[in-house]
Design a protein around this motif. Sequence first.
Motif, mmCIF file in Angstrom:
data_model
loop_
_atom_site.group_PDB
_atom_site.id
_atom_site.type_symbol
_atom_site.label_atom_id
_atom_site.label_comp_id
_atom_site.label_asym_id
_atom_site.label_seq_id
_atom_site.Cartn_x
_atom_site.Cartn_y
_atom_site.Cartn_z
ATOM 1 N N MET A 1 -24.491 12.528 19.718
ATOM 2 C CA MET A 1 -25.703 11.962 19.525
ATOM 3 C C MET A 1 -25.453 10.415 19.426
ATOM 4 S SD MET A 1 -28.273 12.180 16.171
ATOM 5 C CE MET A 1 -27.071 11.404 15.261
ATOM 6 N N VAL A 2 -26.454 9.626 20.142
ATOM 7 C CA VAL A 2 -26.364 8.332 19.964
ATOM 8 C C VAL A 2 -27.177 7.743 18.820
ATOM 9 C CG1 VAL A 2 -26.918 5.864 21.097
ATOM 10 C CG2 VAL A 2 -25.810 8.199 22.613
ATOM 11 N N ALA B 1 -43.729 12.981 21.901
ATOM 12 C CA ALA B 1 -43.765 13.353 20.605
ATOM 13 C C ALA B 1 -43.219 12.185 19.747
ATOM 14 C CB ALA B 1 -42.597 14.482 20.301
ATOM 15 N N GLY B 2 -43.257 12.066 18.323
ATOM 16 C CA GLY B 2 -43.043 11.012 17.664
ATOM 17 C C GLY B 2 -41.708 10.664 17.259
ATOM 18 N N GLU B 3 -40.757 11.827 17.478
ATOM 19 C CA GLU B 3 -39.290 11.638 17.190
ATOM 20 C C GLU B 3 -38.545 11.814 18.641
ATOM 21 O OE1 GLU B 3 -37.594 11.300 14.214
ATOM 22 O OE2 GLU B 3 -39.455 11.178 12.911
ATOM 23 N N VAL B 4 -37.629 10.831 18.913
ATOM 24 C CA VAL B 4 -37.018 11.072 20.001
ATOM 25 C C VAL B 4 -35.418 10.457 19.719
ATOM 26 C CG1 VAL B 4 -36.587 10.129 22.396
ATOM 27 C CG2 VAL B 4 -38.864 9.943 21.475
ATOM 28 N N VAL B 5 -34.648 11.549 19.994
ATOM 29 C CA VAL B 5 -33.106 11.257 19.719
ATOM 30 C C VAL B 5 -32.262 11.326 21.003
ATOM 31 C CG1 VAL B 5 -31.088 12.152 18.598
ATOM 32 C CG2 VAL B 5 -33.252 12.747 17.544
ATOM 33 N N ALA B 6 -31.489 10.282 21.166
ATOM 34 C CA ALA B 6 -30.577 10.079 22.372
ATOM 35 C C ALA B 6 -29.325 10.611 22.266
ATOM 36 C CB ALA B 6 -30.524 8.496 22.622
ATOM 37 N N PHE B 7 -28.582 11.191 23.281
ATOM 38 C CA PHE B 7 -27.468 11.794 23.472
ATOM 39 C C PHE B 7 -26.798 11.472 24.914
ATOM 40 C CE2 PHE B 7 -30.089 14.639 21.159
ATOM 41 C CZ PHE B 7 -29.290 15.190 20.288
ATOM 42 N N ARG B 8 -25.484 11.409 24.754
ATOM 43 C CA ARG B 8 -24.337 11.134 26.023
ATOM 44 C C ARG B 8 -23.661 12.070 26.162
ATOM 45 N NH1 ARG B 8 -24.920 6.033 28.129
ATOM 46 N NH2 ARG B 8 -25.840 4.384 26.945
ATOM 47 N N PRO B 9 -23.071 12.285 27.327
ATOM 48 C CA PRO B 9 -21.904 13.243 27.440
ATOM 49 C C PRO B 9 -20.876 12.864 26.753
ATOM 50 C CG PRO B 9 -23.017 12.520 29.561
ATOM 51 C CD PRO B 9 -23.502 11.700 28.393
ATOM 52 N N ALA B 10 -20.157 13.783 26.245
ATOM 53 C CA ALA B 10 -18.803 13.325 25.419
ATOM 54 C C ALA B 10 -17.903 12.612 26.423
ATOM 55 C CB ALA B 10 -18.140 14.740 24.865
ATOM 56 N N ASN B 11 -17.539 13.307 27.689
ATOM 57 C CA ASN B 11 -17.032 12.532 28.768
ATOM 58 C C ASN B 11 -18.040 11.880 29.822
ATOM 59 O OD1 ASN B 11 -15.510 11.833 31.068
ATOM 60 N ND2 ASN B 11 -14.471 14.220 30.939
ATOM 61 N N VAL C 1 -27.997 8.991 29.881
ATOM 62 C CA VAL C 1 -28.524 9.220 28.499
ATOM 63 C C VAL C 1 -29.558 10.130 28.501
ATOM 64 C CG1 VAL C 1 -29.727 8.125 26.421
ATOM 65 C CG2 VAL C 1 -28.213 6.860 27.785
ATOM 66 N N LEU C 2 -29.442 11.409 27.641
ATOM 67 C CA LEU C 2 -30.458 12.591 27.656
ATOM 68 C C LEU C 2 -31.152 12.031 26.318
ATOM 69 C CD1 LEU C 2 -31.063 15.602 27.971
ATOM 70 C CD2 LEU C 2 -29.492 16.022 26.156
ATOM 71 N N LEU C 3 -32.672 12.306 26.429
ATOM 72 C CA LEU C 3 -33.592 12.024 25.298
ATOM 73 C C LEU C 3 -34.231 13.400 25.038
ATOM 74 C CD1 LEU C 3 -35.462 8.919 26.720
ATOM 75 C CD2 LEU C 3 -33.593 9.256 24.949
ATOM 76 N N LEU C 4 -34.176 13.790 23.645
ATOM 77 C CA LEU C 4 -35.116 14.807 23.206
ATOM 78 C C LEU C 4 -36.151 14.335 22.270
ATOM 79 C CD1 LEU C 4 -32.217 17.275 22.296
ATOM 80 C CD2 LEU C 4 -33.409 17.393 24.411
ATOM 81 N N ALA C 5 -37.376 14.628 22.643
ATOM 82 C CA ALA C 5 -38.559 14.254 21.836
ATOM 83 C C ALA C 5 -39.021 15.486 21.335
ATOM 84 C CB ALA C 5 -39.634 13.598 22.684
#
Length: 113
Positions: free
Chosen positions: A46-47, A57-67, A97-101
Motif C-alpha cells: 500500500m502506498v 467511490a469516496g475512498e481510494v487506496v493506491a498500491f504498487r507491486p513489491a517488485n 499504480v493500482l487503485l482500489l475504490a
Amino acid sequence: MCRNHDTTPVIRNGVAIIACRQCGMVAFRNRDSFGGIAALFADYRMVGRVEAIGAPAGEVVAFRPANLSDRSAMDAIPPHRWFRANQHLWVCHDGSVLLLAHHFPLVSRMLGA
C-alpha cells in the motif's frame, strides 16, 4: 458481467480474471471479488490513500507491486479505466499504480491508509 462481449479469461498469480471493456466489469472464477483482488495483488504494498476525484467511490487506496519490475498482475485488467468488481469495489491502474475504490471507510482504516 456482459454476456454480449468478448470476455476471454486471463490467468495471473493463479487467479482467473475476466474483464469486459464494454461494460466495465471484472470478475474472478471460483472467487468472490474481494478474494480475487486480494489473491491477484497479494504481493502489492500500500502506498496510501488518494483523493477520489473521478473515482466511482469516496475512498481510494493506491498500491504498487513489491517488485517494481513485476507488474504482470495489472496486465489482467485493461489500464486507465475503472472496472467494477462488485457494487462496493472498483479497480483501476495506470501500469505502475493500482487503485482500489470502495464504499467501506473501515477498509482504509484497517489498511492503515
